[in-house]
Design an enzyme around this catalytic site. Structure first.
Site, short mmCIF file in Angstrom:
data_model
loop_
_atom_site.label_atom_id
_atom_site.label_comp_id
_atom_site.label_asym_id
_atom_site.label_seq_id
_atom_site.Cartn_x
_atom_site.Cartn_y
_atom_site.Cartn_z
N THR A 70 0.83 -1.21 0.00
CA THR A 70 0.00 0.00 0.00
C THR A 70 0.86 1.25 0.00
O THR A 70 0.66 2.17 -0.81
CB THR A 70 -0.93 0.00 1.24
OG1 THR A 70 -1.74 -1.18 1.19
CG2 THR A 70 -1.81 1.24 1.27
N ASN A 146 -4.97 -9.42 -7.96
CA ASN A 146 -5.12 -10.09 -6.68
C ASN A 146 -6.40 -10.89 -6.56
O ASN A 146 -6.49 -11.79 -5.74
CB ASN A 146 -5.01 -9.09 -5.53
CG ASN A 146 -5.89 -7.89 -5.73
OD1 ASN A 146 -5.72 -7.14 -6.69
ND2 ASN A 146 -6.85 -7.69 -4.84
N GLN A 174 1.24 -9.36 -6.08
CA GLN A 174 0.78 -10.75 -6.24
C GLN A 174 1.65 -11.56 -7.18
O GLN A 174 1.58 -12.78 -7.19
CB GLN A 174 -0.67 -10.76 -6.77
CG GLN A 174 -1.70 -10.28 -5.78
CD GLN A 174 -1.92 -11.24 -4.62
OE1 GLN A 174 -1.63 -12.43 -4.68
NE2 GLN A 174 -2.45 -10.70 -3.53
N SER A 194 5.34 -6.54 -1.58
CA SER A 194 4.94 -6.65 -0.18
C SER A 194 5.52 -7.92 0.41
O SER A 194 5.45 -8.99 -0.20
CB SER A 194 3.42 -6.66 -0.08
OG SER A 194 3.04 -6.90 1.26
N THR A 232 13.41 5.70 11.96
CA THR A 232 14.32 4.57 12.21
C THR A 232 13.78 3.32 11.53
O THR A 232 12.60 3.00 11.65
CB THR A 232 14.49 4.36 13.73
OG1 THR A 232 14.98 5.57 14.29
CG2 THR A 232 15.45 3.22 14.03
N CYS A 320 -9.60 -6.78 1.24
CA CYS A 320 -9.77 -5.36 1.53
C CYS A 320 -11.20 -4.90 1.26
O CYS A 320 -11.70 -4.01 1.92
CB CYS A 320 -8.80 -4.56 0.70
SG CYS A 320 -7.18 -5.32 0.64
C1 LIG Z 1 -2.01 -7.13 -0.74
C2 LIG Z 1 -1.89 -6.23 -1.90
C3 LIG Z 1 -1.51 -4.89 -1.74
C4 LIG Z 1 -1.30 -4.29 -0.37
O1 LIG Z 1 -0.11 -4.72 0.22
P1 LIG Z 1 0.09 -4.49 1.80
O2 LIG Z 1 1.50 -4.91 2.04
O3 LIG Z 1 -0.90 -5.36 2.48
O4 LIG Z 1 -0.13 -3.04 2.06
C5 LIG Z 1 -1.37 -4.10 -2.85
N1 LIG Z 1 -1.58 -4.60 -4.09
C6 LIG Z 1 -1.93 -5.88 -4.29
C7 LIG Z 1 -2.13 -6.37 -5.69
C8 LIG Z 1 -2.11 -6.74 -3.21
O5 LIG Z 1 -2.47 -8.00 -3.41
#
Ligand SMILES: *Cc1c(COP(=O)(O)O)cnc(C)c1O
Length: 384
Positions: A70, A146, A174, A194, A232, A320
């Site tokens: 995110t 996703n 993903q 992520s 930090t 989400c």
């Molecule tokens: C899970 C996801 C995110 C968000 O990642 P976070 O680390 O949970 O903030 C963004 N884009 C896609 C395609 C995701 O599957």
């Protein structure tokens, strides 16, 4: 319990946990400190930066550590220099972590083109050519979706962006660990990753920013992360994320073939055992740890609850969107009607899932789908 929701989050790999532990209790220095404690922490971050960079074919100094997918998406979309220009191109099937920053920018006068997709959820690169105008500052199209797992034609899109000299960002959250990725071969300028989607800890991720592309920092302060993200560093999590990337790279081919085996097994069993099922997303251009199906005449949320009662964790699509209780914008964009959206189920595999679990899950699915259909308002329509 059978965990088929690895697109939402994954178990932290035991080797990752082991690698993180010392950074809580013995190597607790501040990476900005000059003494040994500080130097050890700093070196650990630099090692992780190399591990992350290696997984996507980037240079270590092109990796910015963030709090996750995110933040990476927000950082690039809100931080790209505009020089007075005001147009962004993205797609209708992006994660909310791209769509919401775009909507926010729209409130501030930025114009956003949301590209439509075909029935598989795929963007047509030619639409990008038609959308680019002299005001366009960035194109952002995800690598793998996703919800339905479709892989976008990023290489074709990047050819166009490079021809028009417009930076291309891709949300690869993903796709990482599910397909080989090389930012140089793909010709992209920014990429989001992520940690918790690839068996690393939650709350950490990275943004690849190609050398030469300068973006404005999002958090100001002590100047950490080359002045791009002060505060930090989350040393233990960054170390764990680095290790997760190393493991993902080492076992990429092994994992891909494992996912393909699980995917083809569950698909053939479901098609054989359960009538009125539709496979969603692109049949080939996809990540294979994801299978997305519509069980006609069934409510997906009831299905998830029933599966949970039988010890199976799955999802209707995006974790989400559960908060907003909205029908999936991805399936809408793919032209699904209300009934098709309502009956959808996403199962997403991790490296730990087995063929045995697939077999058990199909048995349970067969039973609960049939139970739900026996009380479905569509009962007579389909003659269940
Ligand atoms: C899970 C996801 C995110 C968000 O990642 P976070 O680390 O949970 O903030 C963004 N884009 C896609 C395609 C995701 O599957």
């Amino acid at each position: 319990m059978i965990y088929f929701d690895n697109a939402a989050s994954t178990a932290v790999h035991p080797e990752v946990v082991k690698e993180m532990m010392p950074y809580f209790d013995t190597e607790y220095g501040n990476p900005s400190s000059i003494h040994q404690f500080g130097r050890k922490a700093k070196n650990a971050i630099q090692k992780a930066r190399k591990q992350v960079a290696a997984l996507v074919g980037a240079e270590p100094d092109e990796i910015l550590f963030t709090s996750g997918g995110t933040e990476s998406n927000n950082t690039i979309l809100c931080g790209i220099p505009t020089d007075g220009l005001n147009h962004i191109i993205t797609s209708t099937v992006e994660h909310e972590a791209v769509l919401e920053p775009c909507r926010h920018l729209e409130k501030n006068g930025v114009k956003v083109t949301y590209l439509s997709v075909d029935e598989h959820g795929m963007v047509n690169p030619n639409d990008i050519i038609n959308s680019i105008n002299p005001q366009t500052v960035i194109v952002s199209v995800m690598l793998a979706n996703n919800e339905v797992g479709t892989i976008q034609p990023i290489k074709e899109i990047s050819k166009i962006c490079n021809q028009y000299q417009i930076p291309l960002h891709t949300d690869a959250v993903q796709a990482v660990g599910k397909v080989p990725i090389n930012v140089k071969e793909l010709g992209i300028h920014a990429l989001s990753i992520s940690s918790h989607k690839i068996n690393g800890p939650k709350g950490v991720g990275a943004l690849f920013i190609k050398k030469g592309l300068t973006i404005s920092p999002e958090i100001l302060g002590g100047g950490q992360e080359n002045g791009m993200r002060s505060g930090t560093e989350n040393v233990a999590s960054i170390v764990g994320f680095g290790k997760a990337c190393e493991i993902a790279q080492e076992r990429l081919n092994e994992n891909i073939s494992h996912f393909q085996t699980l995917h083809s097994s569950i698909l053939s069993k479901i098609v054989k055992e359960i009538p009125h099922v539709k496979l969603n997303g692109h049949p080939e251009k996809r990540i294979f740890n994801n299978i997305h199906l519509t069980f006609l005449g069934v409510n997906g949320e009831d299905l998830i609850i029933k599966l949970d009662e039988h010890g199976i964790a799955a999802s209707t699509g995006s974790a989400c969107s559960v908060h907003t209780q909205k029908a999936s914008h991805v399936l809408k964009a793919m032209g699904f009607n209300h009934e098709q959206i309502s009956g959808s189920l996403r199962m997403s595999f991790g490296y730990m899932n087995t063929l045995d679990e697939v077999e058990q899950a199909v048995e349970v699915l067969k039973k609960v789908v049939s139970e739900l259909r026996s009380v479905s308002p569509y009962k007579t329509k389909y003659n269940f």
